[in-house]
Design an enzyme around this catalytic site. Structure first.
Site, short mmCIF file in Angstrom:
data_model
loop_
_atom_site.label_atom_id
_atom_site.label_comp_id
_atom_site.label_asym_id
_atom_site.label_seq_id
_atom_site.Cartn_x
_atom_site.Cartn_y
_atom_site.Cartn_z
N GLY A 135 8.95 40.13 50.83
CA GLY A 135 7.57 39.61 51.51
C GLY A 135 7.38 40.62 52.78
N SER A 136 7.84 41.43 52.84
CA SER A 136 7.25 42.05 54.28
C SER A 136 5.19 42.05 54.46
CB SER A 136 7.78 43.86 54.43
OG SER A 136 7.68 44.72 53.00
N ASN A 137 5.61 42.42 53.05
CA ASN A 137 3.31 42.46 53.13
C ASN A 137 3.09 40.89 53.20
OD1 ASN A 137 2.60 45.15 52.22
ND2 ASN A 137 4.13 44.69 50.26
N ILE A 176 3.35 39.30 36.27
CA ILE A 176 1.36 39.47 35.83
C ILE A 176 0.35 38.00 34.80
CG2 ILE A 176 0.60 40.24 33.98
CD1 ILE A 176 2.45 43.08 33.31
N LEU A 177 0.02 38.13 35.31
CA LEU A 177 -0.51 36.67 35.26
C LEU A 177 -1.49 36.76 33.74
CD1 LEU A 177 -1.34 35.72 38.77
CD2 LEU A 177 -0.03 34.27 37.42
N ASN A 213 -5.00 41.64 44.40
CA ASN A 213 -3.43 42.00 44.51
C ASN A 213 -3.43 43.40 45.46
OD1 ASN A 213 -1.00 42.42 43.10
ND2 ASN A 213 -1.82 44.06 41.76
N HIS A 224 -1.58 46.89 45.38
CA HIS A 224 -0.94 47.87 43.84
C HIS A 224 -0.77 49.05 44.71
CE1 HIS A 224 0.55 49.30 40.67
NE2 HIS A 224 0.08 50.49 40.94
N ASP A 238 -3.96 46.03 37.23
CA ASP A 238 -4.36 46.89 38.49
C ASP A 238 -5.82 47.20 37.87
OD1 ASP A 238 -2.00 46.05 39.76
OD2 ASP A 238 -0.84 47.16 38.47
#
Length: 191
Positions: A13-15, A98-99, A113, A115, A155
């Site tokens: 969770g750093s982002n 992957i959704l 997203n 990436h 992506d």
């Protein structure tokens, strides 16, 4: 009216923390109303709790144990998020799942997203490792980070923000990862 943001995570969770910090400094342009994790042990859930952000955990394994599919998981998660939170934006910040189109279609144009690669390069998992390996082989002199809209192709959605990161002589994988993560923490809140 404040834009509602739902953040999906799978790990540290750093982002997410960069987003929380940006919100606390009135630099996010929205309010994080929910953090969703597909891993019960994700440290990002603790980060959310410390910031008094509601959390929701839902594991794919629990669905498979019930004889349900990945598509069921995605569809039901999308329905839950839409019904309970009606977000203006869904942010994948280290979401390692992957959704399927069932989720993406529910929030089309509202899912972004992060990436660790530039558009058209190193799609999918382990992008930093692959970039470092190519650098060591002399096939790459730079990599980067992008935030992009999510589409069914992994992506490959339209980039929102990108930043190139040079590979530096003497780099270790850890050095490169640290530089990439520092850039991620800057551009994700901006996006």
């Amino acid at each position: 009216m404040t834009k509602q943001i739902v953040v999906l995570i799978s790990g540290n969770g750093s982002n997410l923390q960069a987003l929380i910090d940006a919100e606390q400094q009135n630099q996010l342009g929205g309010h994080i109303s929910l953090v969703v994790s597909n891993k019960k042990s994700a440290y990002g859930l603790e980060r959310a709790a410390k910031a008094s952000i509601p959390t929701h955990t839902r594991t794919l394994k629990s669905y498979k144990d019930q004889g349900k599919t990945r598509e069921d998981f995605d569809r039901e998660l999308a329905e839950y998020i839409a019904a309970e939170y009606s977000p203006d934006l869904v942010v994948l910040a280290g979401w390692m799942h992957i959704l399927s189109p069932g989720f993406i279609d529910k929030f089309r144009g509202k899912i972004i997203n992060l990436h660790p690669a530039l558009p058209g390069e190193l799609e999918g998992a382990h992008a930093i490792d692959r970039a470092f390996e190519e650098f060591q082989q002399g096939k790459r002199q730079r990599t980067g980070v992008m935030v992009h809209f999510v589409i069914p192709e992994v992506d490959k959605g339209e980039p929102i923000l990108t930043q190139e990161i040079p590979c530096v002589e003497g780099d270790t994988l850890e050095n490169l990862e640290d530089r990439i993560h520092a850039v991620e923490h800057q551009i994700l809140p901006k996006a």
